[in-house]
Design a protein around this motif. Structure first.
Motif, mmCIF file in Angstrom:
data_model
loop_
_atom_site.group_PDB
_atom_site.id
_atom_site.type_symbol
_atom_site.label_atom_id
_atom_site.label_comp_id
_atom_site.label_asym_id
_atom_site.label_seq_id
_atom_site.Cartn_x
_atom_site.Cartn_y
_atom_site.Cartn_z
ATOM 1 N N ALA A 1 55.412 90.361 24.826
ATOM 2 C CA ALA A 1 55.050 89.088 24.207
ATOM 3 C C ALA A 1 55.764 87.927 24.883
ATOM 4 C CB ALA A 1 55.394 89.116 22.721
ATOM 5 N N GLN A 2 57.029 88.113 25.227
ATOM 6 C CA GLN A 2 57.792 87.031 25.845
ATOM 7 C C GLN A 2 57.297 86.722 27.249
ATOM 8 O OE1 GLN A 2 61.666 88.707 23.604
ATOM 9 N NE2 GLN A 2 62.165 87.373 25.322
ATOM 10 N N PHE A 3 56.933 87.741 28.011
ATOM 11 C CA PHE A 3 56.385 87.488 29.339
ATOM 12 C C PHE A 3 54.987 86.885 29.244
ATOM 13 C CE2 PHE A 3 59.789 90.265 30.849
ATOM 14 C CZ PHE A 3 60.165 89.604 32.012
ATOM 15 N N ILE B 1 50.797 75.380 24.323
ATOM 16 C CA ILE B 1 51.563 76.208 23.399
ATOM 17 C C ILE B 1 50.649 77.069 22.521
ATOM 18 C CG2 ILE B 1 51.656 74.437 21.628
ATOM 19 C CD1 ILE B 1 54.425 76.973 22.565
ATOM 20 N N GLY B 2 49.468 76.537 22.169
ATOM 21 C CA GLY B 2 48.543 77.287 21.314
ATOM 22 C C GLY B 2 48.092 78.598 21.946
ATOM 23 N N PRO B 3 47.484 78.539 23.140
ATOM 24 C CA PRO B 3 47.079 79.784 23.807
ATOM 25 C C PRO B 3 48.265 80.703 24.112
ATOM 26 C CG PRO B 3 45.964 77.907 24.785
ATOM 27 C CD PRO B 3 47.001 77.353 23.848
ATOM 28 N N ALA B 4 49.428 80.115 24.392
ATOM 29 C CA ALA B 4 50.599 80.930 24.694
ATOM 30 C C ALA B 4 51.001 81.756 23.476
ATOM 31 C CB ALA B 4 51.766 80.045 25.134
ATOM 32 N N ILE B 5 51.048 81.090 22.316
ATOM 33 C CA ILE B 5 51.396 81.805 21.086
ATOM 34 C C ILE B 5 50.309 82.822 20.741
ATOM 35 C CG2 ILE B 5 51.749 81.545 18.607
ATOM 36 C CD1 ILE B 5 53.070 78.874 19.165
ATOM 37 N N GLY B 6 49.054 82.440 20.972
ATOM 38 C CA GLY B 6 47.954 83.365 20.701
ATOM 39 C C GLY B 6 48.042 84.622 21.535
ATOM 40 N N ALA B 7 48.385 84.470 22.832
ATOM 41 C CA ALA B 7 48.519 85.631 23.709
ATOM 42 C C ALA B 7 49.645 86.542 23.241
ATOM 43 C CB ALA B 7 48.775 85.166 25.141
ATOM 44 N N LEU C 1 50.800 86.800 20.179
ATOM 45 C CA LEU C 1 50.407 87.452 18.930
ATOM 46 C C LEU C 1 49.436 88.596 19.185
ATOM 47 C CD1 LEU C 1 49.946 84.378 16.551
ATOM 48 C CD2 LEU C 1 51.781 86.082 16.505
ATOM 49 N N LEU C 2 48.522 88.417 20.133
ATOM 50 C CA LEU C 2 47.582 89.483 20.463
ATOM 51 C C LEU C 2 48.308 90.715 20.984
ATOM 52 C CD1 LEU C 2 44.608 87.600 22.174
ATOM 53 C CD2 LEU C 2 44.525 88.957 20.079
ATOM 54 N N ILE C 3 49.266 90.493 21.866
ATOM 55 C CA ILE C 3 49.995 91.621 22.435
ATOM 56 C C ILE C 3 50.852 92.300 21.382
ATOM 57 C CG2 ILE C 3 51.813 92.246 24.070
ATOM 58 C CD1 ILE C 3 50.667 90.203 25.977
ATOM 59 N N ASN C 4 51.505 91.511 20.534
ATOM 60 C CA ASN C 4 52.340 92.098 19.488
ATOM 61 C C ASN C 4 51.519 92.691 18.347
ATOM 62 O OD1 ASN C 4 54.800 91.781 20.644
ATOM 63 N ND2 ASN C 4 55.623 90.365 19.121
ATOM 64 N N GLY C 5 50.208 92.500 18.399
ATOM 65 C CA GLY C 5 49.350 93.089 17.384
ATOM 66 C C GLY C 5 49.429 94.608 17.365
ATOM 67 N N ARG C 6 49.893 95.220 18.452
ATOM 68 C CA ARG C 6 50.010 96.680 18.495
ATOM 69 C C ARG C 6 51.015 97.191 17.471
ATOM 70 N NH1 ARG C 6 53.366 94.649 22.339
ATOM 71 N NH2 ARG C 6 55.365 95.685 22.737
#
Length: 241
Positions: A55-57, A69-75, A77-82
Protein backbone atom coordinates in the motif's frame (compact mmCIF):
# COMPACT_ATOMS: atom_id res chain seq x y z
CA UNK A 1 0.25 -29.73 22.61
CA UNK A 2 2.40 -26.60 22.77
CA UNK A 3 1.51 -23.90 25.26
CA UNK A 4 0.46 -20.42 24.18
CA UNK A 5 3.90 -19.12 25.13
CA UNK A 6 5.66 -21.74 23.01
CA UNK A 7 3.45 -20.99 20.01
CA UNK A 8 4.04 -17.25 20.48
CA UNK A 9 7.81 -17.86 20.59
CA UNK A 10 7.55 -20.01 17.47
CA UNK A 11 5.76 -17.18 15.71
CA UNK A 12 8.52 -14.78 16.75
CA UNK A 13 11.14 -17.09 15.26
CA UNK A 14 9.29 -17.12 11.95
CA UNK A 15 8.66 -13.40 12.16
CA UNK A 16 12.36 -12.67 12.67
CA UNK A 17 13.14 -13.75 9.11
CA UNK A 18 10.19 -11.79 7.75
CA UNK A 19 11.25 -8.78 9.82
CA UNK A 20 14.74 -8.87 8.30
CA UNK A 21 13.29 -8.74 4.78
CA UNK A 22 10.80 -6.06 5.82
CA UNK A 23 13.56 -3.96 7.41
CA UNK A 24 15.51 -3.86 4.15
CA UNK A 25 12.36 -3.11 2.17
CA UNK A 26 11.41 -0.32 4.58
CA UNK A 27 14.79 1.33 3.98
CA UNK A 28 13.92 1.59 0.28
CA UNK A 29 10.52 3.04 1.14
CA UNK A 30 11.99 5.69 3.42
CA UNK A 31 14.69 6.61 0.92
CA UNK A 32 12.27 6.73 -2.02
CA UNK A 33 9.76 8.80 -0.06
CA UNK A 34 12.43 11.37 0.80
CA UNK A 35 13.64 11.41 -2.81
CA UNK A 36 10.09 12.18 -3.94
CA UNK A 37 9.77 15.09 -1.53
CA UNK A 38 7.99 13.51 1.41
CA UNK A 39 8.88 14.92 4.80
CA UNK A 40 10.62 12.61 7.24
CA UNK A 41 7.61 12.76 9.55
CA UNK A 42 5.15 11.83 6.77
CA UNK A 43 7.16 8.76 5.77
CA UNK A 44 7.59 7.54 9.36
CA UNK A 45 3.92 8.12 10.23
CA UNK A 46 2.88 6.22 7.08
CA UNK A 47 4.93 3.19 8.12
CA UNK A 48 3.72 3.42 11.72
CA UNK A 49 0.02 3.57 10.87
CA UNK A 50 -0.30 1.79 7.51
CA UNK A 51 2.32 -0.94 8.03
CA UNK A 52 1.85 -2.30 4.52
CA UNK A 53 4.65 -2.26 1.99
CA UNK A 54 2.38 -2.80 -0.99
CA UNK A 55 0.00 0.00 0.00
CA UNK A 56 2.80 2.43 0.85
CA UNK A 57 4.63 1.83 -2.42
CA UNK A 58 1.31 2.24 -4.25
CA UNK A 59 0.99 5.65 -2.60
CA UNK A 60 4.49 6.55 -3.73
CA UNK A 61 3.86 5.42 -7.30
CA UNK A 62 0.52 7.20 -7.59
CA UNK A 63 1.80 10.48 -6.15
CA UNK A 64 4.96 10.32 -8.27
CA UNK A 65 2.76 9.99 -11.35
CA UNK A 66 0.90 13.20 -10.43
CA UNK A 67 -2.27 11.23 -9.93
CA UNK A 68 -3.31 13.29 -6.93
CA UNK A 69 -4.06 12.28 -3.37
CA UNK A 70 -7.47 10.78 -4.23
CA UNK A 71 -6.24 8.14 -6.70
CA UNK A 72 -3.22 7.49 -4.48
CA UNK A 73 -5.41 6.69 -1.48
CA UNK A 74 -7.73 4.67 -3.71
CA UNK A 75 -4.85 2.54 -4.99
CA UNK A 76 -3.65 1.90 -1.44
CA UNK A 77 -7.15 0.93 -0.31
CA UNK A 78 -7.57 -1.44 -3.26
CA UNK A 79 -4.32 -3.21 -2.48
CA UNK A 80 -5.05 -3.40 1.24
CA UNK A 81 -8.47 -4.82 0.41
CA UNK A 82 -6.85 -8.27 0.54
CA UNK A 83 -6.82 -7.99 4.33
CA UNK A 84 -10.62 -8.18 4.44
CA UNK A 85 -10.90 -11.84 3.33
CA UNK A 86 -7.73 -12.66 5.26
CA UNK A 87 -9.24 -11.18 8.42
CA UNK A 88 -12.52 -13.02 7.87
CA UNK A 89 -10.60 -16.28 7.53
CA UNK A 90 -8.70 -15.68 10.78
CA UNK A 91 -11.76 -14.40 12.69
CA UNK A 92 -13.05 -17.78 13.97
CA UNK A 93 -9.61 -18.53 15.43
CA UNK A 94 -9.54 -15.34 17.52
CA UNK A 95 -11.02 -14.97 21.00
CA UNK A 96 -13.28 -12.52 22.83
CA UNK A 97 -16.01 -10.19 21.67
CA UNK A 98 -16.14 -8.16 18.49
CA UNK A 99 -13.98 -5.29 19.75
CA UNK A 100 -11.31 -7.61 21.13
CA UNK A 101 -11.27 -9.70 17.97
CA UNK A 102 -10.99 -6.52 15.89
CA UNK A 103 -7.92 -5.50 17.89
CA UNK A 104 -6.39 -8.94 17.50
CA UNK A 105 -7.09 -8.74 13.77
CA UNK A 106 -4.59 -5.88 13.47
CA UNK A 107 -1.90 -8.56 13.65
CA UNK A 108 -2.97 -9.88 10.24
CA UNK A 109 -0.19 -9.18 7.76
CA UNK A 110 0.84 -11.33 4.81
CA UNK A 111 3.75 -13.28 6.27
CA UNK A 112 2.14 -13.75 9.68
CA UNK A 113 -1.09 -14.95 8.11
CA UNK A 114 0.76 -17.66 6.21
CA UNK A 115 2.88 -18.61 9.24
CA UNK A 116 -0.23 -18.99 11.42
CA UNK A 117 -2.14 -21.13 8.92
CA UNK A 118 -2.74 -24.64 10.22
CA UNK A 119 -4.79 -25.92 7.29
CA UNK A 120 -8.48 -26.62 7.02
CA UNK A 121 -9.35 -22.97 7.57
CA UNK A 122 -7.73 -22.94 11.04
CA UNK A 123 -5.14 -20.45 12.34
CA UNK A 124 -2.93 -20.32 15.42
CA UNK A 125 -3.60 -16.87 16.87
CA UNK A 126 -0.57 -16.96 19.18
CA UNK A 127 1.73 -17.77 16.29
CA UNK A 128 0.09 -14.92 14.37
CA UNK A 129 0.73 -12.46 17.22
CA UNK A 130 4.33 -13.60 17.65
CA UNK A 131 5.16 -13.30 13.95
CA UNK A 132 3.74 -9.78 13.71
CA UNK A 133 5.12 -8.31 16.92
CA UNK A 134 8.69 -8.44 15.61
CA UNK A 135 7.84 -7.21 12.11
CA UNK A 136 6.19 -3.89 12.98
CA UNK A 137 9.16 -2.32 14.83
CA UNK A 138 11.53 -3.59 12.12
CA UNK A 139 9.38 -1.93 9.46
CA UNK A 140 9.28 1.39 11.29
CA UNK A 141 13.00 1.26 12.11
CA UNK A 142 13.88 0.52 8.48
CA UNK A 143 11.81 3.50 7.36
CA UNK A 144 13.58 5.76 9.85
CA UNK A 145 16.97 4.57 8.59
CA UNK A 146 15.93 5.10 4.99
CA UNK A 147 14.67 8.60 5.76
CA UNK A 148 17.78 9.59 7.70
CA UNK A 149 20.34 7.87 5.48
CA UNK A 150 18.38 8.39 2.26
CA UNK A 151 20.49 6.18 -0.03
CA UNK A 152 20.28 7.18 -3.68
CA UNK A 153 18.08 5.28 -6.12
CA UNK A 154 21.25 4.14 -7.94
CA UNK A 155 22.54 2.52 -4.74
CA UNK A 156 19.17 0.90 -4.14
CA UNK A 157 19.31 -0.69 -7.60
CA UNK A 158 22.96 -1.78 -7.26
CA UNK A 159 22.25 -3.54 -3.97
CA UNK A 160 19.16 -5.16 -5.40
CA UNK A 161 16.90 -3.62 -2.78
CA UNK A 162 14.32 -2.87 -5.46
CA UNK A 163 13.58 -6.60 -5.84
CA UNK A 164 13.23 -7.35 -2.13
CA UNK A 165 9.49 -6.71 -2.24
CA UNK A 166 8.61 -9.20 -5.01
CA UNK A 167 11.17 -11.67 -3.63
CA UNK A 168 9.52 -11.50 -0.22
CA UNK A 169 6.11 -12.42 -1.62
CA UNK A 170 7.67 -15.16 -3.74
CA UNK A 171 9.18 -16.67 -0.59
CA UNK A 172 5.78 -16.53 1.14
CA UNK A 173 4.16 -18.24 -1.84
CA UNK A 174 6.81 -20.98 -1.99
CA UNK A 175 6.43 -21.65 1.72
CA UNK A 176 2.67 -22.03 1.32
CA UNK A 177 3.12 -24.40 -1.61
CA UNK A 178 5.71 -26.42 0.29
CA UNK A 179 3.38 -26.84 3.27
CA UNK A 180 0.50 -28.12 1.12
CA UNK A 181 -0.57 -31.60 2.09
CA UNK A 182 -3.42 -34.04 1.80
CA UNK A 183 -4.75 -35.83 -1.26
CA UNK A 184 -3.18 -35.51 -4.69
CA UNK A 185 -6.06 -33.30 -5.76
CA UNK A 186 -5.68 -30.92 -2.83
CA UNK A 187 -1.90 -30.81 -3.35
CA UNK A 188 -2.35 -29.72 -6.97
CA UNK A 189 -4.85 -26.99 -6.13
CA UNK A 190 -2.31 -24.49 -4.67
CA UNK A 191 -0.01 -24.98 -7.66
CA UNK A 192 -2.87 -24.39 -10.09
CA UNK A 193 -4.05 -21.34 -8.13
CA UNK A 194 -0.53 -19.87 -8.18
CA UNK A 195 -0.17 -20.48 -11.91
CA UNK A 196 -3.53 -18.87 -12.69
CA UNK A 197 -2.73 -15.89 -10.46
CA UNK A 198 0.66 -15.36 -12.12
CA UNK A 199 -0.85 -15.63 -15.60
CA UNK A 200 -3.67 -13.19 -14.86
CA UNK A 201 -1.27 -10.67 -13.29
CA UNK A 202 1.15 -10.89 -16.23
CA UNK A 203 -1.67 -10.35 -18.72
CA UNK A 204 -3.22 -7.44 -16.83
CA UNK A 205 0.12 -5.61 -16.57
CA UNK A 206 -0.25 -4.72 -20.26
CA UNK A 207 -3.31 -2.56 -19.53
CA UNK A 208 -3.52 -1.69 -15.83
CA UNK A 209 -1.17 -0.56 -13.01
CA UNK A 210 0.69 -3.22 -11.03
CA UNK A 211 -1.53 -2.84 -7.97
CA UNK A 212 -4.69 -3.55 -9.96
CA UNK A 213 -3.00 -6.49 -11.70
CA UNK A 214 -2.13 -7.91 -8.30
CA UNK A 215 -5.76 -7.70 -7.23
CA UNK A 216 -6.86 -9.38 -10.44
CA UNK A 217 -4.49 -12.25 -9.73
CA UNK A 218 -6.59 -13.20 -6.71
CA UNK A 219 -9.00 -14.99 -9.04
CA UNK A 220 -6.58 -17.89 -8.69
CA UNK A 221 -7.90 -18.31 -5.17
CA UNK A 222 -11.20 -19.50 -6.64
CA UNK A 223 -9.44 -22.74 -7.47
CA UNK A 224 -8.74 -23.26 -3.78
CA UNK A 225 -12.37 -22.57 -2.89
CA UNK A 226 -13.55 -25.03 -5.53
CA UNK A 227 -11.15 -27.69 -4.24
CA UNK A 228 -12.50 -27.35 -0.70
CA UNK A 229 -16.07 -28.19 -1.69
CA UNK A 230 -15.46 -31.88 -2.52
CA UNK A 231 -13.30 -32.22 0.59
CA UNK A 232 -16.06 -30.81 2.77
CA UNK A 233 -18.56 -33.19 1.19
CA UNK A 234 -16.27 -36.15 1.82
CA UNK A 235 -15.92 -35.17 5.48
CA UNK A 236 -19.70 -34.85 5.86
CA UNK A 237 -20.27 -38.26 4.30
CA UNK A 238 -17.72 -39.89 6.61
CA UNK A 239 -19.38 -38.34 9.65
CA UNK A 240 -22.81 -39.55 8.53
CA UNK A 241 -21.44 -43.01 7.80
Amino acid sequence: MESARQRFAGGMRVGAGLAAAGFVLAITFGATAREQGWSALAAIVASTLIFSGSAQFALLAALAGSGGIGPAIGAALLINGRFLPMGLAVGPSLSGGRFRRALQGQAVVDGSWVAAHLGGGRFDRWRLFGATIVQWPAWVAGTVLGVVGAPSSDLVERLGLDVVFPAFFLAVLLDELRSSHGSLRSARAPLLAAAIGAGVAAALLWWVPAGVALLGATVGALVGLRARVPAARDTTERVRG
